[in-house]
Design a protein around this motif. Structure first.
Motif, PDB file in Angstrom:
ATOM      1  N   GLU A  98       0.729  34.665 -27.354  1.00 48.06           N
ATOM      2  CA  GLU A  98       1.628  35.490 -26.979  1.00 48.06           C
ATOM      3  C   GLU A  98       0.361  36.474 -25.418  1.00 48.06           C
ATOM      4  O   GLU A  98       0.391  36.833 -24.022  1.00 48.06           O
ATOM      5  CB  GLU A  98       2.301  36.677 -27.015  1.00 48.06           C
TER       6      GLU A  98
ATOM      7  N   MET B 260       0.168  34.890 -22.225  1.00 49.73           N
ATOM      8  CA  MET B 260       1.449  34.764 -21.407  1.00 49.73           C
ATOM      9  C   MET B 260       1.431  36.873 -20.728  1.00 49.73           C
ATOM     10  O   MET B 260       1.625  35.907 -19.711  1.00 49.73           O
ATOM     11  CB  MET B 260       3.453  34.597 -22.575  1.00 49.73           C
ATOM     12  N   ALA B 261       0.962  37.212 -21.836  1.00 49.78           N
ATOM     13  CA  ALA B 261       1.094  38.269 -20.950  1.00 49.78           C
ATOM     14  C   ALA B 261       0.278  38.152 -19.703  1.00 49.78           C
ATOM     15  O   ALA B 261       0.193  38.886 -18.808  1.00 49.78           O
ATOM     16  CB  ALA B 261       0.424  39.486 -21.925  1.00 49.78           C
ATOM     17  N   GLU B 262      -1.154  37.448 -20.108  1.00 48.23           N
ATOM     18  CA  GLU B 262      -2.700  38.165 -19.001  1.00 48.23           C
ATOM     19  C   GLU B 262      -1.920  37.531 -17.701  1.00 48.23           C
ATOM     20  O   GLU B 262      -2.303  36.951 -16.835  1.00 48.23           O
ATOM     21  CB  GLU B 262      -3.560  36.928 -19.295  1.00 48.23           C
ATOM     22  N   LEU B 263      -1.261  36.120 -17.905  1.00 48.96           N
ATOM     23  CA  LEU B 263      -0.909  35.145 -16.536  1.00 48.96           C
ATOM     24  C   LEU B 263       0.607  35.760 -16.192  1.00 48.96           C
ATOM     25  O   LEU B 263       1.064  35.157 -15.359  1.00 48.96           O
ATOM     26  CB  LEU B 263      -0.681  34.249 -17.331  1.00 48.96           C
ATOM     27  N   ASN B 264       0.806  36.852 -16.502  1.00 50.82           N
ATOM     28  CA  ASN B 264       2.480  37.746 -16.319  1.00 50.82           C
ATOM     29  C   ASN B 264       3.447  36.315 -16.462  1.00 50.82           C
ATOM     30  O   ASN B 264       4.229  36.097 -15.706  1.00 50.82           O
ATOM     31  CB  ASN B 264       2.766  37.908 -15.077  1.00 50.82           C
ATOM     32  N   TYR B 265       3.653  35.303 -17.003  1.00 53.09           N
ATOM     33  CA  TYR B 265       4.600  34.295 -17.409  1.00 53.09           C
ATOM     34  C   TYR B 265       5.720  34.804 -17.229  1.00 53.09           C
ATOM     35  O   TYR B 265       6.746  35.603 -18.251  1.00 53.09           O
ATOM     36  CB  TYR B 265       4.961  33.809 -18.635  1.00 53.09           C
ATOM     37  N   ILE B 266       6.630  33.943 -16.565  1.00 51.49           N
ATOM     38  CA  ILE B 266       8.598  34.471 -16.525  1.00 51.49           C
ATOM     39  C   ILE B 266       9.002  33.037 -16.448  1.00 51.49           C
ATOM     40  O   ILE B 266       8.730  31.825 -15.956  1.00 51.49           O
ATOM     41  CB  ILE B 266       8.375  34.929 -15.498  1.00 51.49           C
TER      42      ILE B 266
END
Length: 148
Positions: free
Chosen positions: A16, A19-25
């Motif tokens: 998580e 995902m937040a660091e990479l701005n995962y969509i």
């Protein structure tokens, strides 16, 4: 990401954070290819500049959001059956899991559009319930009576 039960809390937190660091969509197309189907409702409608169609689409979107589904919209820019079928085709190419058609059609044209949808369920708004298609009929008289 998928809330799998076999993943430890520590691993979940790391994923998580990444995902937040990479701005995962998430990629919907990739998920569909992997067999993960999220409900995607296609709405065919007339011009959204008009009050009634925009209110209907807003209500569909609100209900879809609350149930975890997504909505894509195709506006019918020209009059006629072929323009409506083109809008339906546009939505079918996006792999919608169901369609709502909010566009004025006579019953035979609605049957033609329904046939073009293959196995994708379709609901017509304001098409006679005397034909073998899924439809919702609006009663303006009943609506006025209930509102009064």
């Amino acid at each position: 990401m998928n809330q799998a039960r076999h993943v430890s809390a520590k691993t979940r937190e790391k994923v998580e954070a990444a995902m937040a660091e990479l701005n995962y969509i998430p990629n919907r197309v990739a998920q569909q290819l992997a067999g993960k189907q999220t409900p995607l409702i296609g709405v065919v409608t007339s011009n959204l500049a008009l009050h009634a169609p925009s209110q209907i689409v807003a209500a569909i979107k609100s209900r879809a959001d609350s149930s975890g589904a997504s909505v894509v919209i195709a506006m019918v820019e020209r009059n006629g059956l072929e323009a409506c079928k083109a809008a339906v085709h546009n939505l079918l190419t996006q792999r919608v899991t169901g369609l709502i058609v909010n566009y004025p059609l006579d019953e035979n044209d609605a049957l033609d559009v329904a046939a073009s949808c293959g196995n994708v369920p379709v609901l017509f708004l304001d098409v006679s319930d005397e034909f073998p298609i899924n439809s919702v009929i609006f009663s303006h008289d009943e609506g006025a009576r209930l509102g009064g």
